[in-house]
Design a protein around this motif. Structure first.
Motif, PDB file in Angstrom:
ATOM      1  N   GLY A 329       0.866  -1.341   0.151  1.00  0.00           N
ATOM      2  CA  GLY A 329       0.190  -0.036  -0.010  1.00  0.00           C
ATOM      3  C   GLY A 329       1.121   1.303   0.164  1.00  0.00           C
ATOM      4  N   ALA A 330       1.907   1.092   0.699  1.00  0.00           N
ATOM      5  CA  ALA A 330       2.883   2.551   0.823  1.00  0.00           C
ATOM      6  C   ALA A 330       3.487   2.614  -0.634  1.00  0.00           C
ATOM      7  CB  ALA A 330       3.965   2.268   1.868  1.00  0.00           C
ATOM      8  N   VAL A 331       3.804   1.608  -1.341  1.00  0.00           N
ATOM      9  CA  VAL A 331       4.357   1.626  -2.726  1.00  0.00           C
ATOM     10  C   VAL A 331       3.441   2.273  -3.708  1.00  0.00           C
ATOM     11  CG1 VAL A 331       5.546   0.512  -4.547  1.00  0.00           C
ATOM     12  CG2 VAL A 331       6.212   0.104  -2.357  1.00  0.00           C
ATOM     13  N   GLY A 332       2.121   1.810  -3.367  1.00  0.00           N
ATOM     14  CA  GLY A 332       0.998   1.987  -4.290  1.00  0.00           C
ATOM     15  C   GLY A 332       0.600   3.493  -4.058  1.00  0.00           C
ATOM     16  N   ALA A 333       0.778   3.907  -2.905  1.00  0.00           N
ATOM     17  CA  ALA A 333       0.391   5.370  -2.644  1.00  0.00           C
ATOM     18  C   ALA A 333       1.490   6.295  -3.250  1.00  0.00           C
ATOM     19  CB  ALA A 333       0.418   5.692  -1.126  1.00  0.00           C
ATOM     20  N   MET A 334       2.785   5.943  -3.371  1.00  0.00           N
ATOM     21  CA  MET A 334       3.548   6.739  -3.998  1.00  0.00           C
ATOM     22  C   MET A 334       3.606   6.812  -5.623  1.00  0.00           C
ATOM     23  SD  MET A 334       7.201   6.266  -1.763  1.00  0.00           S
ATOM     24  CE  MET A 334       7.241   4.483  -2.054  1.00  0.00           C
ATOM     25  N   VAL A 335       2.990   5.712  -6.098  1.00  0.00           N
ATOM     26  CA  VAL A 335       2.713   5.451  -7.475  1.00  0.00           C
ATOM     27  C   VAL A 335       1.601   6.362  -7.757  1.00  0.00           C
ATOM     28  CG1 VAL A 335       1.886   3.874  -9.291  1.00  0.00           C
ATOM     29  CG2 VAL A 335       3.697   3.348  -7.534  1.00  0.00           C
ATOM     30  N   LEU A 336       0.418   6.502  -6.935  1.00  0.00           N
ATOM     31  CA  LEU A 336      -0.621   7.300  -7.469  1.00  0.00           C
ATOM     32  C   LEU A 336      -0.139   8.761  -7.166  1.00  0.00           C
ATOM     33  CD1 LEU A 336      -3.761   5.349  -5.379  1.00  0.00           C
ATOM     34  CD2 LEU A 336      -3.010   5.514  -8.114  1.00  0.00           C
ATOM     35  N   ALA A 337       0.606   9.128  -6.190  1.00  0.00           N
ATOM     36  CA  ALA A 337       1.050  10.628  -6.027  1.00  0.00           C
ATOM     37  C   ALA A 337       1.833  11.112  -7.443  1.00  0.00           C
ATOM     38  CB  ALA A 337       1.608  10.610  -4.508  1.00  0.00           C
ATOM     39  N   ALA A 338       2.667   9.918  -7.661  1.00  0.00           N
ATOM     40  CA  ALA A 338       3.479  10.151  -8.999  1.00  0.00           C
ATOM     41  C   ALA A 338       2.663  10.296 -10.163  1.00  0.00           C
ATOM     42  CB  ALA A 338       4.548   9.089  -9.089  1.00  0.00           C
ATOM     43  N   VAL A 339       1.670   9.693 -10.380  1.00  0.00           N
ATOM     44  CA  VAL A 339       0.881   9.803 -11.418  1.00  0.00           C
ATOM     45  C   VAL A 339       0.218  11.287 -11.460  1.00  0.00           C
ATOM     46  CG1 VAL A 339      -1.264   8.934 -12.581  1.00  0.00           C
ATOM     47  CG2 VAL A 339       0.564   7.379 -11.821  1.00  0.00           C
ATOM     48  N   LYS A 340      -0.199  11.677 -10.198  1.00  0.00           N
ATOM     49  CA  LYS A 340      -0.727  13.276 -10.214  1.00  0.00           C
ATOM     50  C   LYS A 340       0.310  14.260 -10.362  1.00  0.00           C
ATOM     51  CE  LYS A 340      -4.965  11.567  -7.640  1.00  0.00           C
ATOM     52  NZ  LYS A 340      -5.790  12.374  -8.556  1.00  0.00           N
ATOM     53  N   GLY A 341       1.562  13.882 -10.043  1.00  0.00           N
ATOM     54  CA  GLY A 341       2.540  14.569 -10.206  1.00  0.00           C
ATOM     55  C   GLY A 341       2.820  15.549  -8.901  1.00  0.00           C
ATOM     56  N   ARG A 342       2.407  14.711  -7.640  1.00  0.00           N
ATOM     57  CA  ARG A 342       2.344  15.449  -6.471  1.00  0.00           C
ATOM     58  C   ARG A 342       3.498  14.751  -5.680  1.00  0.00           C
ATOM     59  NH1 ARG A 342      -2.426  17.724  -4.835  1.00  0.00           N
ATOM     60  NH2 ARG A 342      -3.489  18.564  -6.627  1.00  0.00           N
ATOM     61  N   LEU A 343       4.323  13.756  -6.165  1.00  0.00           N
ATOM     62  CA  LEU A 343       5.430  13.118  -5.667  1.00  0.00           C
ATOM     63  C   LEU A 343       6.715  13.784  -5.399  1.00  0.00           C
ATOM     64  CD1 LEU A 343       5.790  10.690  -3.637  1.00  0.00           C
ATOM     65  CD2 LEU A 343       6.845   9.246  -5.625  1.00  0.00           C
ATOM     66  N   ASN A 344       7.252  14.445  -4.223  1.00  0.00           N
ATOM     67  CA  ASN A 344       8.568  15.104  -4.350  1.00  0.00           C
ATOM     68  C   ASN A 344       9.252  14.746  -3.048  1.00  0.00           C
ATOM     69  OD1 ASN A 344       7.414  17.188  -2.493  1.00  0.00           O
ATOM     70  ND2 ASN A 344       6.351  17.925  -4.319  1.00  0.00           N
ATOM     71  N   LEU A 345      10.293  15.244  -2.991  1.00  0.00           N
ATOM     72  CA  LEU A 345      11.100  15.164  -1.734  1.00  0.00           C
ATOM     73  C   LEU A 345      10.599  15.619  -0.547  1.00  0.00           C
ATOM     74  CD1 LEU A 345      13.718  13.593  -0.525  1.00  0.00           C
ATOM     75  CD2 LEU A 345      14.782  16.021  -0.892  1.00  0.00           C
ATOM     76  N   GLY A 346       9.618  16.715  -0.694  1.00  0.00           N
ATOM     77  CA  GLY A 346       9.175  17.412   0.437  1.00  0.00           C
ATOM     78  C   GLY A 346       7.934  16.465   0.979  1.00  0.00           C
ATOM     79  N   VAL A 347       7.147  15.989   0.174  1.00  0.00           N
ATOM     80  CA  VAL A 347       6.121  15.089   0.539  1.00  0.00           C
ATOM     81  C   VAL A 347       6.616  14.022   1.574  1.00  0.00           C
ATOM     82  CG1 VAL A 347       4.088  13.805  -0.285  1.00  0.00           C
ATOM     83  CG2 VAL A 347       4.485  15.879  -1.097  1.00  0.00           C
ATOM     84  N   ILE A 348       7.729  13.219   0.667  1.00  0.00           N
ATOM     85  CA  ILE A 348       8.085  12.146   1.359  1.00  0.00           C
ATOM     86  C   ILE A 348       8.850  12.108   2.664  1.00  0.00           C
ATOM     87  CG2 ILE A 348       9.960  10.188   0.978  1.00  0.00           C
ATOM     88  CD1 ILE A 348       9.553  10.268  -1.832  1.00  0.00           C
ATOM     89  N   SER A 349       9.498  13.483   2.661  1.00  0.00           N
ATOM     90  CA  SER A 349      10.207  13.697   4.038  1.00  0.00           C
ATOM     91  C   SER A 349       8.944  14.088   5.137  1.00  0.00           C
ATOM     92  CB  SER A 349      10.885  15.129   3.783  1.00  0.00           C
ATOM     93  OG  SER A 349      10.487  16.292   3.398  1.00  0.00           O
ATOM     94  N   GLN A 350       7.762  14.718   4.680  1.00  0.00           N
ATOM     95  CA  GLN A 350       6.940  15.020   5.706  1.00  0.00           C
ATOM     96  C   GLN A 350       6.386  13.976   6.390  1.00  0.00           C
ATOM     97  OE1 GLN A 350       4.134  17.809   3.946  1.00  0.00           O
ATOM     98  NE2 GLN A 350       5.761  19.562   3.583  1.00  0.00           N
ATOM     99  N   ALA A 351       5.854  13.004   5.125  1.00  0.00           N
ATOM    100  CA  ALA A 351       5.425  11.621   5.475  1.00  0.00           C
ATOM    101  C   ALA A 351       6.187  10.667   6.294  1.00  0.00           C
ATOM    102  CB  ALA A 351       5.044  10.873   4.086  1.00  0.00           C
TER     103      ALA A 351
END
Length: 587
Positions: A329-351
């Protein structure tokens, strides 16, 4: 005096813990401090306890092993995985897309936005499992829209806070993972048992909104035509769903001979995948056989539903453990965020930072609970609690009602982690003594602990909503009108009806245990079981006459062969007692 204190160490110790918590000390340190202080007192008072206190200083040497048992528990790994998944999805904008699309779908009917919030709350609960993320996201996105179109502030506040708490009971809930660990049961079984009660509670929320829309239609108005930007197209969506069901049924029939019981889930997956790909092609190539509404609903709803299947479907099918499902699920969430163009270092560090804080919070409470339980069990506290609760009138039902009332009252002051680590371990022994299924008991407690987020004035969901709801008047960005904010009293009063619904749900779960017991699968009647022992085939030697021993068959006892024995056959007859056989020379 010493004897009186020694014989009542368990209630004194429990009361001391409650006082520490009410004074505001951190839960983890309150548990550990009580455990260590009363351990020393218990060793000192042991001679006056009539052998009811079994504490001694060498017992402390077992503490490293107990703490290592917590740190090496693989089940608890699911907590950081699901937390990380939920925070990434919340940052990916999935909640915003869901609320906008489902709000357009339900917009033409009274209470449509409230229905949309409940549906999206259930979907977010099944994908994030984090109450704070759900409440804050829906409070930021849907509350201004509901206020813009004239919703009653109490209804709007209550439905947002209550829908966010669905993350407590709908898998993959964090509280279900903790309860399964404390009850010593499988997380997968806990998830299966919680699925139907979670859906029933969602239905009760929607039933309440329907009653409000009938009795007070001005509180929950429909969206005006100018706000329905996706237009009409419900018929197109219905046709698409019918085609999806047809494809799914055909795939089920085709897969059943090879997949058996799993064919229904796999067939549904095929149907959903086909309709999603078609909607994507229809929108990209501008074929426009589907309405805009149908395209948007399919393309927005199916990705989170696919993530739900990736997490829960693999767990229910037995393909993955809850920990492995959380990792996927964690990997799938990152894939969905990447598809929407919202996956970046700031999002990952906050999470990662939020996940680390929550996981550390859970581990520290669990370590403190281990120190507390070592002393509490050493002063026979579990025996005291068992005698106190098993003797309640009413048997199982009386025990469940009293415990539910106790947990409901404690939820005014303690959150669900504290209840799970402090109260639940004390209730396991009485529940086992009364022959109560622990999965059923755990789901009742989970529904009850859900109220800890909604209790005025200490409910965390109310605090989360208060932090994002406008306090004073403000200018709406769309209409340009000045609107009144939401007061704290309106948030509290809006939560009351949903707390009542949650209490009703506790009673429904107690009255209808089969909502949970389905996790065991079909019940087998032992009296209807038939055991057939197959007969052993016999092989006759080539050319053998009937009556001769069969090759590889059973020896024919009681039918001695007269005459000279053949090679490999024992010589049968009467033993010759008193006449020892003298071996021939050279043998």
């Amino acid at each position: 005096m010493m004897e009186l204190i020694a014989l009542n160490m368990a209630p004194i110790m429990f009361a001391s813990l409650v006082i520490f918590l009410l004074l505001g000390y951190p839960v983890a340190f309150s548990l550990a401090a009580n455990g260590l202080v009363f351990f020393a007192i218990g060793v000192w008072l042991a001679p006056w306890s009539e052998n009811t206190i079994t504490l001694d200083w060498p017992l402390l040497f077992t503490m490293p092993q107990r703490l290592w048992g917590v740190m090496s528990n693989e089940t608890l790994l699911a907590i950081p995985f699901f937390t990380f998944m939920g925070i990434v999805l919340e940052r990916s904008g999935m909640a915003e897309d869901l609320l906008d699309t489902v709000g357009q779908l339900f917009g033409p009917i009274r209470g449509g936005l409230a229905y949309a919030v409940i549906v999206v709350g259930a979907v977010l609960a099944a994908t994030t499992g984090v109450v704070a993320a759900s409440v804050i996201a829906m409070g930021l996105i849907s509350l201004p829209i509901m206020l813009r179109y004239g919703y009653d502030r109490r209804v709007a506040s209550g439905v947002i806070a209550a829908s966010g708490t669905l993350a407590q009971i709908i898998p993959p809930s964090l509280v279900l993972i903790v309860l399964a660990d404390q009850l010593g049961r499988s997380v997968g079984d806990m998830y299966k048992g919680a699925l139907i009660p979670g859906l029933v509670l969602t239905g009760l929320y929607m039933a309440y909104i329907f009653i409000v829309s009938v009795l007070r239609p001005s509180w929950v108005p429909a969206l005006p035509p100018e706000a329905r930007t996706l237009g009409h197209g419900v018929l197109s969506l219905i046709v698409a769903l019918a085609v999806c069901m047809g494809i799914g049924y055909g795939a089920h029939v085709w897969l059943y001979p090879t997949q058996g019981a799993n064919a229904d889930i796999l067939g549904a997956s095929v149907g959903i995948a086909v309709i999603y790909v078609y909607a994507l092609i229809d929108k990209t190539m501008r074929i426009n056989l589907m309405s805009r509404l149908a395209q948007q609903v399919i393309m927005v709803l199916i990705p989170p539903l696919a993530l739900i299947f990736l997490v829960l479907g693999t767990i229910f099918l037995g393909i993955a453990t809850p920990t492995e499902g959380g990792a996927m699920g964690a990997v799938g969430a990152m894939v969905l965020a990447a598809v929407k163009g919202r996956l970046n270092l700031g999002v990952i560090s906050q999470a990662l930072a939020s996940t680390t804080r929550l996981s550390s919070f859970v581990i520290f409470i669990l370590l403190g609970a281990r120190v507390f339980s070592l002393t509490f069990y050493g002063v026979n506290g579990h025996v005291w609690v068992e005698h106190l609760l098993v003797g309640l009138p009413g048997g199982q039902t009386g025990f469940l009602i009293i415990v539910s009332v106790l947990v409901f009252l404690l939820a005014f002051f303690l959150d669900f982690f504290e209840l799970a680590f402090i109260i639940v371990p004390l209730l396991v022994a009485p529940a086992v003594a009364l022959d109560i299924d622990l999965i059923w008991f755990g789901i009742i407690l989970a529904v009850n602990m859900q109220t800890s987020f909604m209790h005025p004035p200490f409910g965390f969901a109310l605090f989360y909503l208060r932090s994002v709801a406008p306090r004073g008047s403000y200018v709406d960005k769309v209409t340009g009108q000045r609107l009144q904010g939401v007061s704290t009293g309106q948030i509290y009063w809006g939560a009351v009806p949903f707390v009542v619904i949650q209490v009703i749900m506790i009673g429904v779960t107690i009255a209808f245990p089969q909502m949970v017991m389905h996790y065991k699968g079909p019940v087998v009647d032992p009296s209807a079981v038939e055991i057939t022992v197959p007969s052993l085939p016999t092989l006759q030697a080539p050319g053998a006459a009937p009556g001769q021993p069969a090759i590889g068959g059973l020896p024919q006892i009681g039918q001695p062969q007269l005459g000279q024995p053949q090679l490999g056959q024992p010589q049968l007859g009467q033993p010759q007692l008193g006449q020892p056989q003298i071996p021939a020379p050279g043998n």
